[in-house]
Design a protein around this motif. Structure first.
Motif, PDB file in Angstrom:
ATOM      1  N   GLY A  91     -56.383 -72.951  59.067  1.00 31.17           N
ATOM      2  CA  GLY A  91     -57.694 -73.105  59.689  1.00 31.17           C
ATOM      3  C   GLY A  91     -57.601 -73.219  61.198  1.00 31.17           C
ATOM      4  O   GLY A  91     -58.393 -72.605  61.937  1.00 31.17           O
ATOM      5  N   LYS A  92     -56.625 -73.979  61.678  1.00 37.34           N
ATOM      6  CA  LYS A  92     -56.439 -74.137  63.125  1.00 37.34           C
ATOM      7  C   LYS A  92     -56.079 -72.808  63.771  1.00 37.34           C
ATOM      8  O   LYS A  92     -56.611 -72.454  64.838  1.00 37.34           O
ATOM      9  CB  LYS A  92     -55.342 -75.175  63.384  1.00 37.34           C
ATOM     10  CG  LYS A  92     -55.074 -75.431  64.865  1.00 37.34           C
ATOM     11  CD  LYS A  92     -53.972 -76.469  65.038  1.00 37.34           C
ATOM     12  CE  LYS A  92     -53.664 -76.689  66.517  1.00 37.34           C
ATOM     13  NZ  LYS A  92     -52.564 -77.675  66.704  1.00 37.34           N
ATOM     14  N   LEU A  93     -55.190 -72.054  63.118  1.00 35.05           N
ATOM     15  CA  LEU A  93     -54.779 -70.763  63.658  1.00 35.05           C
ATOM     16  C   LEU A  93     -55.955 -69.796  63.728  1.00 35.05           C
ATOM     17  O   LEU A  93     -56.128 -69.064  64.711  1.00 35.05           O
ATOM     18  CB  LEU A  93     -53.662 -70.183  62.793  1.00 35.05           C
ATOM     19  CG  LEU A  93     -53.039 -68.864  63.256  1.00 35.05           C
ATOM     20  CD1 LEU A  93     -52.386 -69.023  64.622  1.00 35.05           C
ATOM     21  CD2 LEU A  93     -52.013 -68.380  62.236  1.00 35.05           C
ATOM     22  N   GLU A 133     -60.306 -67.006  67.080  1.00 35.88           N
ATOM     23  CA  GLU A 133     -61.726 -66.680  67.247  1.00 35.88           C
ATOM     24  C   GLU A 133     -62.115 -65.394  66.518  1.00 35.88           C
ATOM     25  O   GLU A 133     -63.003 -64.657  66.952  1.00 35.88           O
ATOM     26  CB  GLU A 133     -62.083 -66.563  68.732  1.00 35.88           C
ATOM     27  CG  GLU A 133     -61.876 -67.861  69.505  1.00 35.88           C
ATOM     28  CD  GLU A 133     -62.238 -67.731  70.974  1.00 35.88           C
ATOM     29  OE1 GLU A 133     -62.274 -66.595  71.482  1.00 35.88           O
ATOM     30  OE2 GLU A 133     -62.494 -68.768  71.607  1.00 35.88           O
ATOM     31  N   GLU A 145     -59.165 -70.592  63.906  1.00 32.69           N
ATOM     32  CA  GLU A 145     -60.103 -71.041  64.937  1.00 32.69           C
ATOM     33  C   GLU A 145     -59.628 -70.619  66.318  1.00 32.69           C
ATOM     34  O   GLU A 145     -60.411 -70.174  67.163  1.00 32.69           O
ATOM     35  CB  GLU A 145     -60.260 -72.561  64.868  1.00 32.69           C
ATOM     36  CG  GLU A 145     -61.048 -73.065  63.671  1.00 32.69           C
ATOM     37  CD  GLU A 145     -62.508 -72.667  63.726  1.00 32.69           C
ATOM     38  OE1 GLU A 145     -63.010 -72.365  64.834  1.00 32.69           O
ATOM     39  OE2 GLU A 145     -63.160 -72.624  62.667  1.00 32.69           O
ATOM     40  N   GLU A 146     -58.338 -70.751  66.543  1.00 28.66           N
ATOM     41  CA  GLU A 146     -57.791 -70.393  67.851  1.00 28.66           C
ATOM     42  C   GLU A 146     -57.896 -68.894  68.108  1.00 28.66           C
ATOM     43  O   GLU A 146     -58.056 -68.449  69.241  1.00 28.66           O
ATOM     44  CB  GLU A 146     -56.327 -70.836  67.951  1.00 28.66           C
ATOM     45  CG  GLU A 146     -56.156 -72.363  68.012  1.00 28.66           C
ATOM     46  CD  GLU A 146     -54.701 -72.772  67.974  1.00 28.66           C
ATOM     47  OE1 GLU A 146     -53.846 -71.910  67.667  1.00 28.66           O
ATOM     48  OE2 GLU A 146     -54.410 -73.957  68.221  1.00 28.66           O
ATOM     49  N   ASP A 184     -47.488 -77.323  60.675  1.00 29.67           N
ATOM     50  CA  ASP A 184     -48.096 -76.969  61.953  1.00 29.67           C
ATOM     51  C   ASP A 184     -48.029 -75.462  62.190  1.00 29.67           C
ATOM     52  O   ASP A 184     -48.730 -74.929  63.041  1.00 29.67           O
ATOM     53  CB  ASP A 184     -47.378 -77.700  63.088  1.00 29.67           C
ATOM     54  CG  ASP A 184     -47.636 -79.202  63.049  1.00 29.67           C
ATOM     55  OD1 ASP A 184     -48.742 -79.583  62.625  1.00 29.67           O
ATOM     56  OD2 ASP A 184     -46.737 -79.963  63.442  1.00 29.67           O
ATOM     57  N   ASN A 185     -47.161 -74.791  61.443  1.00 28.72           N
ATOM     58  CA  ASN A 185     -46.960 -73.362  61.639  1.00 28.72           C
ATOM     59  C   ASN A 185     -47.023 -72.681  60.274  1.00 28.72           C
ATOM     60  O   ASN A 185     -46.016 -72.560  59.595  1.00 28.72           O
ATOM     61  CB  ASN A 185     -45.604 -73.113  62.302  1.00 28.72           C
ATOM     62  CG  ASN A 185     -45.377 -71.645  62.573  1.00 28.72           C
ATOM     63  OD1 ASN A 185     -46.319 -70.884  62.708  1.00 28.72           O
ATOM     64  ND2 ASN A 185     -44.117 -71.256  62.628  1.00 28.72           N
ATOM     65  N   ASP A 201     -54.969 -76.763  56.678  1.00 30.24           N
ATOM     66  CA  ASP A 201     -55.301 -77.207  58.025  1.00 30.24           C
ATOM     67  C   ASP A 201     -54.643 -76.328  59.080  1.00 30.24           C
ATOM     68  O   ASP A 201     -55.267 -75.977  60.100  1.00 30.24           O
ATOM     69  CB  ASP A 201     -54.885 -78.670  58.226  1.00 30.24           C
ATOM     70  CG  ASP A 201     -55.742 -79.628  57.417  1.00 30.24           C
ATOM     71  OD1 ASP A 201     -56.784 -79.174  56.903  1.00 30.24           O
ATOM     72  OD2 ASP A 201     -55.376 -80.803  57.291  1.00 30.24           O
ATOM     73  N   ALA A 202     -53.390 -75.971  58.847  1.00 32.43           N
ATOM     74  CA  ALA A 202     -52.673 -75.147  59.820  1.00 32.43           C
ATOM     75  C   ALA A 202     -53.265 -73.743  59.881  1.00 32.43           C
ATOM     76  O   ALA A 202     -53.419 -73.165  60.960  1.00 32.43           O
ATOM     77  CB  ALA A 202     -51.190 -75.082  59.456  1.00 32.43           C
ATOM     78  N   ASN A 250     -64.111 -67.436  58.759  1.00 29.97           N
ATOM     79  CA  ASN A 250     -62.707 -67.254  59.133  1.00 29.97           C
ATOM     80  C   ASN A 250     -61.864 -66.716  57.980  1.00 29.97           C
ATOM     81  O   ASN A 250     -60.949 -65.914  58.191  1.00 29.97           O
ATOM     82  CB  ASN A 250     -62.121 -68.570  59.640  1.00 29.97           C
ATOM     83  CG  ASN A 250     -62.601 -68.916  61.036  1.00 29.97           C
ATOM     84  OD1 ASN A 250     -62.996 -68.035  61.796  1.00 29.97           O
ATOM     85  ND2 ASN A 250     -62.579 -70.187  61.385  1.00 29.97           N
ATOM     86  N   GLU A 259     -51.274 -75.579  53.221  1.00 26.25           N
ATOM     87  CA  GLU A 259     -51.260 -75.180  54.622  1.00 26.25           C
ATOM     88  C   GLU A 259     -52.684 -74.940  55.144  1.00 26.25           C
ATOM     89  O   GLU A 259     -52.876 -74.278  56.164  1.00 26.25           O
ATOM     90  CB  GLU A 259     -50.435 -73.899  54.806  1.00 26.25           C
ATOM     91  CG  GLU A 259     -48.951 -74.095  54.577  1.00 26.25           C
ATOM     92  CD  GLU A 259     -48.145 -72.869  54.985  1.00 26.25           C
ATOM     93  OE1 GLU A 259     -47.221 -73.019  55.802  1.00 26.25           O
ATOM     94  OE2 GLU A 259     -48.450 -71.770  54.505  1.00 26.25           O
TER      95      GLU A 259
END
Length: 442
Positions: A340-342, A347, A344-345, A206-207, A337-338, A36, A335
Motif C-alpha cells: 500500500g505504501k509503495l 501515485e 501510494e508513493e 518495508d520492501n 502495508d508495504a 491502487n 505485505e
C-alpha cells in the motif's frame, strides 16, 4: 520478450463488431476511478474459455449470443468505457459507452480435432488483446465466439485486470449466460466491502517482494520478459488427486483433514520447480487468493486479490511435500502495508508485475467456471490463464472437468519459462502419471 498482438494477421475469417450498453448515456459520461489495487494489476489480463458441444448450441445464432450483452452493459457500464489519464498521469476509466468488442470466427475442425491438436490451450480461442498502443481507444474486454465444423462453440473472454479479478471476470460471463437464458439482470450491482483480511502473522515488510516494478513494451500495457514464457494445462483426474492426497496424508501423521487440495498441489509443484532450478530454486513464493466464500451475488467487479509471501530457509527441492504444505497453510506473511505504501508513493503512475514477480500460486479451485450455460447445458471444458506473467512463473489451480466429477479433480494451468515447463511436464508424468491434457473422454 512478451508477445504483442499480431496486428498483421489477415481478418478475412474473423469478424469484429462492437456491443454498447442498451441505454445510451448521451452526454452524461461519467468517470470510474481506479483504486491502487486496480492499477497494481494494470499489466495483467485474465483469459477464460468455455467449450460447448453442438447440443448446447442448438438453435442459437450469433445475434442471440450478442443480444444479452446490451442490457448487461447497462449494469457494467464502466466495462464499456476507455482508459484516460488525469493531468497527474493517474489512469481512470471514462464511461463513454465505447463498448466491448465481439469477435466471430469459424474453425473447419471439430471440437475433438481442435482439442487433439491444441490440448486445452487458450491460445486461438481468445482474441489477442492488450491495452495500447493508444489506451484511450483500446477496449477493456473482448469476447470471441468461435464456431466449429461439428456445430460446437467456444466462448473466449479477454478481460483487462484493472476491471477486477478472475472471479469478477467469471461472474461477468456467467451473468451474460443467465441473461441469455431469459433471467432479467439485477437493477444494480452490490459494491463489496473490501475489509482487510485478518493478518496471518505480525510480519510486515518495508520492501514488498511479492511484486516488482516492470518495464513496459513501448506504449502497450504489457511488461517485457527476459525469456519466452510458455503456458500449459495439466488435468489431475480425481483418481490421481486421491493418490496424491493419500501419499501426503500417509507421511503426515499430524494432518487434521482440513488441508486444501490447493495447498497440496502447490507444494508438489513448488518442490518440482525448485528441483528444476537447482541452486536457484525459489525459497520465496507468493500465494494469491480471492476470498471466494465472502463474495456476494451480483457483486460489482473488484480486485479482491489477497497476496501473501511465503519464505523458507530450507531448500524446497529437498523438502517433503508435507513440510511445504505446512508452510503454505500456516506461514503466509502479510505485505499489505508495504504494498500500500509503495502504491501510494507511485501515485498510480508506476508499473508493476504481480503474477510471476515471484513464483505465484493462485487459488481458484472453488471458482464457478462451469456456471456458464447455453440452453441449460454446462461447457464440456472450461479453462483460464493470465497474460502478462513475469519470468518466475504462475500456477493457477482450477476446478476439474465436469465429466471427471467436477470438484473431485483439478485443472492446473502453468506459465513458466519454456525449458522449465518441459521439465515440469516430465516430472509430473514420471512421478504421478499426470500427462498432457487431451480430448480423451469427450
Amino acid at each position: 520478450m512478451a508477445s504483442l498482438p499480431n496486428l498483421e494477421t489477415p481478418l478475412e475469417s474473423l469478424r469484429i463488431s462492437t456491443v454498447v450498453p442498451a441505454t445510451p448515456r448521451g452526454e452524461e459520461n461519467g468517470e470510474y476511478n481506479l483504486n491502487n489495487i486496480d492499477l497494481l494489476m494494470k499489466l495483467h489480463y485474465i483469459r477464460s474459455i468455455y467449450l460447448f458441444d453442438s447440443k448446447a448450441v442448438q438453435d442459437l445464432s450469433i445475434s442471440d449470443l450478442k443480444t444479452p450483452m446490451f442490457p448487461l452493459l447497462d449494469l457494467y457500464s464502466h466495462v464499456s468505457g476507455r482508459v484516460r489519464l488525469a493531468e497527474s498521469g493517474r489512469p481512470f476509466i471514462k464511461i463513454n459507452d465505447a463498448g466491448v468488442r465481439v469477435a466471430e470466427a469459424y474453425c473447419d475442425k471439430t471440437l475433438h480435432e481442435w482439442l487433439d491438436e491444441n490440448e486445452f490451450s487458450i491460445d486461438g480461442l481468445v482474441h489477442d488483446h492488450v491495452l495500447g498502443p493508444d489506451v484511450a481507444f483500446s477496449p477493456l474486454v473482448f469476447i470471441k465466439f468461435q464456431s466449429f465444423k461439428c456445430g460446437g462453440l467456444s466462448i473466449g473472454l479477454s478481460w483487462a485486470h484493472i476491471l477486477g479479478d478472475a472471479i469478477s471476470a467469471f461472474n461477468f460471463i456467467t451473468k451474460w449466460s443467465q441473461t441469455l437464458a431469459g433471467q432479467s439482470p439485477p437493477k444494480s450491482l452490490h459494491k463489496p466491502n473490501l475489509t482487510k483480511p485478518k493478518f496471518l502473522s505480525n510480519y510486515i515488510s518495508d520492501n514488498p517482494i511479492s511484486i516488482k516494478k516492470a518495464t513496459v513494451v513501448d506504449e502497450y500495457w504489457l511488461a517485457a520478459n527476459e525469456s519466452y514464457v510458455a503456458t500449459h494445462t495439466f488435468h489431475i483426474t480425481s483418481k490421481q488427486l486421491q493418490n496424491l492426497i493419500t501419499s501426503y496424508t500417509s507421511k503426515n501423521s499430524n494432518t487434521n483433514g482440513k488441508t486444501k487440495y490447493f495447498e497440496i498441489i502447490s507444494a508438489m509443484i513448488w518442490k518440482y520447480i525448485a528441483q528444476i532450478r537447482g541452486d536457484f530454486g525459489p525459497k520465496i513464493v507468493t500465494i494469491c487468493t480471492t476470498n471466494i466464500s465472502k463474495r456476494v451475488e451480483n457483486e460489482f467487479p473488484t480486485n479482491g486479490v489477497i497476496l501473501r509471501k511465503i519464505e523458507t530457509n530450507l531448500p524446497p527441492q529437498e523438502s517433503h511435500i508435507s513440510e511445504l504444505v505446512k508452510l503454505i497453510a500456516e506461514e503466509k506473511m502479510n505485505e499489505d502495508d508495504a504494498i500500500g505504501k509503495l502504491l501510494e508513493e507511485s501515485e498510480g503512475k508506476e508499473d508493476f508485475i504481480v503474477y510471476g514477480a515471484k513464483l505465484t500460486f493462485v487459488d481458484l479451485e472453488e471458482a464457478d467456471l462451469y456456471e456458464v450455460k447455453l440452453n441449460g447445458k454446462k461447457p464440456i471444458m472450461a479453462n483460464c490463464d493470465f497474460r502478462g506473467v513475469g519470468d518466475q512463473g504462475v500456477v493457477l489451480i482450477l476446478p476439474g472437468l465436469e465429466d471427471d466429477g467436477g470438484n473431485n479433480g483439478r485443472m492446473i494451468t502453468v506459465s513458466l519459462l519454456g525449458k522449465e515447463l518441459d521439465q515440469l511436464k516430465y516430472k509430473l508424468e514420471r512421478e504421478w502419471g499426470i500427462n498432457n491434457c487431451s480430448s480423451r473422454g469427450f
